[in-house]
Design a protein around this motif. Structure first.
Motif, PDB file in Angstrom:
ATOM      1  N   GLU B  54       0.823  -1.192   0.000  1.00  0.00           N
ATOM      2  CA  GLU B  54       0.000   0.000   0.000  1.00  0.00           C
ATOM      3  C   GLU B  54       0.862   1.250   0.000  1.00  0.00           C
ATOM      4  N   SER B  55       0.234   2.369  -0.331  1.00  0.00           N
ATOM      5  CA  SER B  55       0.909   3.657  -0.316  1.00  0.00           C
ATOM      6  C   SER B  55       0.470   4.400   0.941  1.00  0.00           C
ATOM      7  N   ILE B  56       1.427   4.835   1.731  1.00  0.00           N
ATOM      8  CA  ILE B  56       1.142   5.565   2.956  1.00  0.00           C
ATOM      9  C   ILE B  56       1.762   6.952   2.836  1.00  0.00           C
ATOM     10  N   LYS B  57       0.940   7.994   2.991  1.00  0.00           N
ATOM     11  CA  LYS B  57       1.410   9.383   2.905  1.00  0.00           C
ATOM     12  C   LYS B  57       2.150   9.622   1.589  1.00  0.00           C
ATOM     13  N   GLY B  58       1.761   8.900   0.544  1.00  0.00           N
ATOM     14  CA  GLY B  58       2.376   9.071  -0.761  1.00  0.00           C
ATOM     15  C   GLY B  58       3.644   8.262  -0.973  1.00  0.00           C
ATOM     16  N   PHE B  59       4.077   7.552   0.058  1.00  0.00           N
ATOM     17  CA  PHE B  59       5.279   6.718  -0.033  1.00  0.00           C
ATOM     18  C   PHE B  59       4.926   5.306  -0.492  1.00  0.00           C
ATOM     19  N   THR B  60       5.794   4.747  -1.312  1.00  0.00           N
ATOM     20  CA  THR B  60       5.681   3.353  -1.719  1.00  0.00           C
ATOM     21  C   THR B  60       7.047   2.695  -1.615  1.00  0.00           C
ATOM     22  N   ALA B  61       7.038   1.380  -1.505  1.00  0.00           N
ATOM     23  CA  ALA B  61       8.300   0.629  -1.475  1.00  0.00           C
ATOM     24  C   ALA B  61       8.038  -0.735  -2.083  1.00  0.00           C
ATOM     25  N   ASP B  62       8.890  -1.137  -2.994  1.00  0.00           N
ATOM     26  CA  ASP B  62       8.747  -2.438  -3.633  1.00  0.00           C
ATOM     27  C   ASP B  62       9.905  -3.338  -3.238  1.00  0.00           C
ATOM     28  N   LEU B  63       9.569  -4.552  -2.863  1.00  0.00           N
ATOM     29  CA  LEU B  63      10.596  -5.529  -2.512  1.00  0.00           C
ATOM     30  C   LEU B  63      11.151  -6.130  -3.793  1.00  0.00           C
ATOM     31  N   ASN B  64      12.438  -5.979  -4.007  1.00  0.00           N
ATOM     32  CA  ASN B  64      13.124  -6.551  -5.157  1.00  0.00           C
ATOM     33  C   ASN B  64      14.052  -7.642  -4.649  1.00  0.00           C
ATOM     34  N   LYS B  65      13.600  -8.885  -4.752  1.00  0.00           N
ATOM     35  CA  LYS B  65      14.380  -9.993  -4.195  1.00  0.00           C
ATOM     36  C   LYS B  65      15.653 -10.238  -4.994  1.00  0.00           C
ATOM     37  N   GLY B  66      15.629  -9.941  -6.281  1.00  0.00           N
ATOM     38  CA  GLY B  66      16.819 -10.134  -7.102  1.00  0.00           C
ATOM     39  C   GLY B  66      17.950  -9.205  -6.690  1.00  0.00           C
ATOM     40  N   GLU B  67      17.589  -7.952  -6.389  1.00  0.00           N
ATOM     41  CA  GLU B  67      18.588  -6.978  -5.964  1.00  0.00           C
ATOM     42  C   GLU B  67      18.640  -6.861  -4.451  1.00  0.00           C
TER      43      GLU B  67
END
Lengths: 114, 109
Positions: B54-67
């Motif tokens: 989800e996006s909280i206060k306009g912030f997002t984060a994606d988990l990149n398992k490869g990196e």
């Protein structure tokens, strides 16, 4: 609910002394975790207690101990204090045991060892 | 062993600029990643977790398992975003939450 509460707010101790820090979790939370935060670093995990049993221990010497009471409040004890024990000690409570559940942090106890 | 690395200590941007706070992790099992935030004179609090997507206060984060990364992003920074941000990791099979050293985000008017 006032959230997680910790006492005392500040504490000054001398090397070699012992200290007890206290934490009261949010009502209904059964998990309490303790963290040490040295200036300029992130919180470092010390202990987790759930339902009065130790469920996790970080890389800290045996001088550090803790317990959880039937009302789910907790104490952290540190014996034979060293200068390096000076830090902010944070308590966090959570509804469930798993740390993946949101942890609610207290304001911390600032310990200074001289 | 589980480890979280936040390579930068400070990020200073102007209001309206994009923000990316970097986080890399090391963990042999299946990780759960979080961002915690501490505003001035407030307690450390959860901002978001990767499983919520989800996006909280306009912030997002994606988990990149490869990196092995979990960077925090916001397209347009606001002054109220100024705070200390910590990336944290938990393993599915343990109760230990490991934090990075944190990064101070300063958003200038």
């Amino acid at each position: 609910d006032a959230g997680v509460t910790q006492s005392p707010t500040h504490l000054i101790k001398t090397r070699g002394q012992q200290v007890t820090l206290r934490c009261s979790p949010i009502s209904g939370h059964k998990s309490v975790s303790w963290y040490q935060q040295v200036l300029g670093q992130g919180p470092q995990f010390i202990f987790q207690y759930y339902e009065k049993e130790e469920r996790g221990r970080g890389n800290f010497p045996d001088r550090f101990s803790a317990r959880q009471f039937p009302n789910y409040s907790s104490e952290l004890n540190v014996n034979a204090l060293l200068l390096g024990d000076s830090a902010l000690y944070l308590c966090a409570s959570s509804f469930q045991e798993r740390s993946s559940y949101e942890q609610y942090f207290g304001p911390g106890t600032r310990l200074t060892v001289t | 062993a589980q480890r979280v690395t936040q390579p930068e200590k400070l990020l200073s941007v102007f209001k309206g600029a994009p923000v990316e706070l970097k986080c890399n992790y090391s963990y042999s099992g299946s990780p759960e990643l979080f961002w915690y935030v501490q505003y001035s004179r407030q307690r450390l609090q959860l901002l978001l977790r990767h499983i919520s997507r989800e996006s909280i206060k306009g912030f997002t984060a994606d988990l990149n398992k490869g990196e092995t990364s979990f960077h925090l992003k916001k397209p347009f920074a606001q002054e109220e975003d100024s705070a200390m941000y910590y990336c944290a990791l938990s393993g599915l099979d343990n109760s230990k939450l490991t934090f990075g050293k944190g990064i101070t985000l300063s958003v200038r008017p």
